[in-house]
Design a protein around this motif. Structure first.
Motif, PDB file in Angstrom:
ATOM      1  N   ASN A 104       8.060   7.822   0.800  1.00 17.26           N
ATOM      2  CA  ASN A 104       7.583   9.143   1.213  1.00 17.26           C
ATOM      3  C   ASN A 104       8.666  10.200   1.102  1.00 17.26           C
ATOM      4  O   ASN A 104       8.385  11.343   0.719  1.00 17.26           O
ATOM      5  CB  ASN A 104       7.059   9.079   2.647  1.00 17.26           C
ATOM      6  CG  ASN A 104       5.634   8.594   2.732  1.00 17.26           C
ATOM      7  OD1 ASN A 104       4.696   9.353   2.520  1.00 17.26           O
ATOM      8  ND2 ASN A 104       5.469   7.322   3.036  1.00 17.26           N
ATOM      9  N   LEU A 118       0.829  -1.203   0.000  1.00 13.66           N
ATOM     10  CA  LEU A 118       0.000   0.000   0.000  1.00 13.66           C
ATOM     11  C   LEU A 118       0.864   1.253   0.000  1.00 13.66           C
ATOM     12  O   LEU A 118       0.547   2.231  -0.711  1.00 13.66           O
ATOM     13  CB  LEU A 118      -0.915  -0.008   1.225  1.00 13.66           C
ATOM     14  CG  LEU A 118      -1.854   1.197   1.378  1.00 13.66           C
ATOM     15  CD1 LEU A 118      -2.831   1.260   0.199  1.00 13.66           C
ATOM     16  CD2 LEU A 118      -2.610   1.112   2.704  1.00 13.66           C
ATOM     17  N   SER A 119       1.938   1.228   0.750  1.00 15.33           N
ATOM     18  CA  SER A 119       2.842   2.384   0.798  1.00 15.33           C
ATOM     19  C   SER A 119       3.450   2.659  -0.566  1.00 15.33           C
ATOM     20  O   SER A 119       3.567   3.817  -0.993  1.00 15.33           O
ATOM     21  CB  SER A 119       3.956   2.143   1.827  1.00 15.33           C
ATOM     22  OG  SER A 119       3.427   2.014   3.128  1.00 15.33           O
ATOM     23  N   ARG A 163       1.125   6.945  -6.697  1.00 20.87           N
ATOM     24  CA  ARG A 163      -0.025   7.817  -6.967  1.00 20.87           C
ATOM     25  C   ARG A 163       0.286   9.272  -6.608  1.00 20.87           C
ATOM     26  O   ARG A 163      -0.088  10.201  -7.329  1.00 20.87           O
ATOM     27  CB  ARG A 163      -1.214   7.321  -6.146  1.00 20.87           C
ATOM     28  CG  ARG A 163      -2.491   8.117  -6.382  1.00 20.87           C
ATOM     29  CD  ARG A 163      -3.567   7.664  -5.431  1.00 20.87           C
ATOM     30  NE  ARG A 163      -4.798   8.395  -5.633  1.00 20.87           N
ATOM     31  CZ  ARG A 163      -5.771   8.474  -4.758  1.00 20.87           C
ATOM     32  NH1 ARG A 163      -5.640   7.856  -3.593  1.00 20.87           N
ATOM     33  NH2 ARG A 163      -6.873   9.148  -5.028  1.00 20.87           N
ATOM     34  N   ALA A 164       0.986   9.465  -5.481  1.00 20.44           N
ATOM     35  CA  ALA A 164       1.300  10.821  -5.043  1.00 20.44           C
ATOM     36  C   ALA A 164       2.230  11.535  -6.015  1.00 20.44           C
ATOM     37  O   ALA A 164       2.119  12.745  -6.227  1.00 20.44           O
ATOM     38  CB  ALA A 164       1.938  10.776  -3.654  1.00 20.44           C
ATOM     39  N   LEU A 216       0.569   4.078  -2.870  1.00 17.99           N
ATOM     40  CA  LEU A 216       0.246   5.465  -2.545  1.00 17.99           C
ATOM     41  C   LEU A 216       1.370   6.410  -2.948  1.00 17.99           C
ATOM     42  O   LEU A 216       1.121   7.554  -3.359  1.00 17.99           O
ATOM     43  CB  LEU A 216      -0.033   5.598  -1.044  1.00 17.99           C
ATOM     44  CG  LEU A 216      -1.306   4.926  -0.535  1.00 17.99           C
ATOM     45  CD1 LEU A 216      -1.406   5.043   0.982  1.00 17.99           C
ATOM     46  CD2 LEU A 216      -2.539   5.537  -1.198  1.00 17.99           C
TER      47      LEU A 216
END
Length: 403
Positions: free
Chosen positions: A393, A323-324, A330-331, A327
């Motif tokens: 991130n 999931l990380s 997508r970010a 995401l």
């Protein structure tokens, strides 16, 4: 010695399957009589685990250290209530983990590891000087490192040699030894234990650790049966290398990163020892539940259905890792929605990863110390999730900052 009953065999086999334990060895006594010893599964070489397979008992070793201290106290060589090593701490307080020393005052796994008990005392000098016993229970291996040195000073013998001469040999425990440092001192016929991740058990070498007095006994189910059979005359007590559980039964558990163990004395007179060659992980905190299940069967009660969340925990962490990544992708593709300064919060997972050994010890391990390398043994999926999430991130933050 009688053979195992079908109910006991089914219980152990089912629990092994649920908890993903490759190998287990069990010893059972009634009073001073050995009634069963048996191995299940396999070791890391693929050979069957038997009652003669050498396995760690980890912190169950503390019961042996406590016996050595009691022997010397009974002989007038140790005063259990006289402070030792120039501190305010007494042997009785060390035995009961009420010395005022903890993994917070002396992070015994993170600091350089001593080679012997004398070195362990030198490492603990400052913590000893500042320790204020206050009758509060704080579990730490350091207490038993210090007791090992106390045994040496009182007896004039090396601690491991003392155990061999005054404990193992008198009890007929011919295949039992005590060591100083893992994995350096493990015997040649000891087979590595297993780590666990994502549903797979993988042979691993135990991390480098000093274990004298605290968790350094390597033994067999056959020898543990002799140890348990001796307990009626040795008269174990709470706070003396044993702990009373909620039911008042005496027991002690033990965890390595590549093995777990436990011992239990029931009110009905049974002694139970369980050793597993699979290390402590999220969802596998030892053999406690299996010991209880065996006790239930022996006492004629129906044991709860064996259950373990080990695989579920790792699958959840694997899902969070994927999931990380999703995401993060997508970010990067989507327009920036938040002010540039807010991108600093994307570094939180990386910060959590770096702080994880401390956080895990404070929030989950009762203040216990653990190194980052040991943490990877404890839960590789947790480290991978925070590592991947942190990297993704951080990458997103940098890309958006540039944009």
């Amino acid at each position: 010695m009688i053979s195992w009953g079908a109910a006991l065999t089914l219980l152990v086999s089912t629990y092994m399957g649920e908890a993903s334990l490759p190998g287990v060895a069990v010893a059972i006594t009634k009073g001073d009589q050995v009634i069963a010893t048996q191995g299940f599964g396999h070791d890391s070489s693929g050979a069957p685990v038997t009652e003669h397979s050498k396995m760690t008992i980890a912190s169950v070793s503390k019961s042996f250290t406590a016996l050595a201290v009691r022997q010397l106290a009974d002989g007038g060589k140790i005063d259990l209530d006289r402070p030792v090593f120039g501190s305010r701490v007494t042997p009785r307080q060390l035995l009961a983990h009420k010395s005022g020393i903890s993994d917070r005052t002396l992070p015994e796994k993170s600091l350089p590891q001593p080679d012997n008990a004398e070195g362990a005392v030198e490492r603990a000098r400052e913590a000893l000087r500042e320790a204020v016993p206050d009758d509060e229970f704080r579990y730490t291996n350091t207490n038993y490192h210090l007791l090992a040195r106390l045994v040496e000073e009182a007896s004039g013998e090396n601690f491991n040699a003392y155990l061999e001469k005054h404990v193992f040999e008198p009890l007929g425990m011919k295949d039992t030894i005590a060591i100083d440092v893992t994995p350096r001192d493990l015997p040649a016929d000891y087979r590595r234990g297993f780590g666990y991740a994502y549903g797979f058990s993988v042979p691993l070498t135990e991390p480098d650790r000093f274990v004298t007095g605290s968790d350094g006994v390597v033994t067999t189910a056959a020898d543990m049966a002799k140890w348990l059979a001796a307990q009626p005359r040795l008269r174990p007590r709470d706070g003396m290398g044993w702990r009373a559980d909620e039911q008042g039964r005496l027991r002690h558990s033990g965890i390595w990163f590549t093995g777990t163990a436990g011992q239990l004395l029931t009110e009905s007179g049974y002694g139970i020892a369980v050793m597993s060659n699979s290390g402590v992980t999220l969802g596998n905190e030892g053999t406690y539940a299996l010991e209880n299940g065996i006790a239930d069967v022996l006492d004629g009660r129906e044991a709860p259905d064996p259950e373990s969340y080990r695989l579920l925990v790792d699958l959840v962490l694997a899902g969070l890792t994927l999931l990380s990544v999703g995401l993060g992708i997508r970010a990067v593709r989507r327009p920036r929605r938040f002010p540039k300064a807010w991108q600093v919060f994307r570094f939180v997972p990386l910060g959590l990863l770096l702080a994880l050994p401390t956080l895990l010890g404070l929030l989950y391990g009762g203040g216990r110390d653990i190194t980052f390398f040991q943490l990877a043994h404890y839960s590789l999926p947790l480290v991978v999730w925070l590592g991947v999430s942190g990297a993704v991130n951080a990458g997103v933050a940098v890309v958006r900052w540039v944009r």
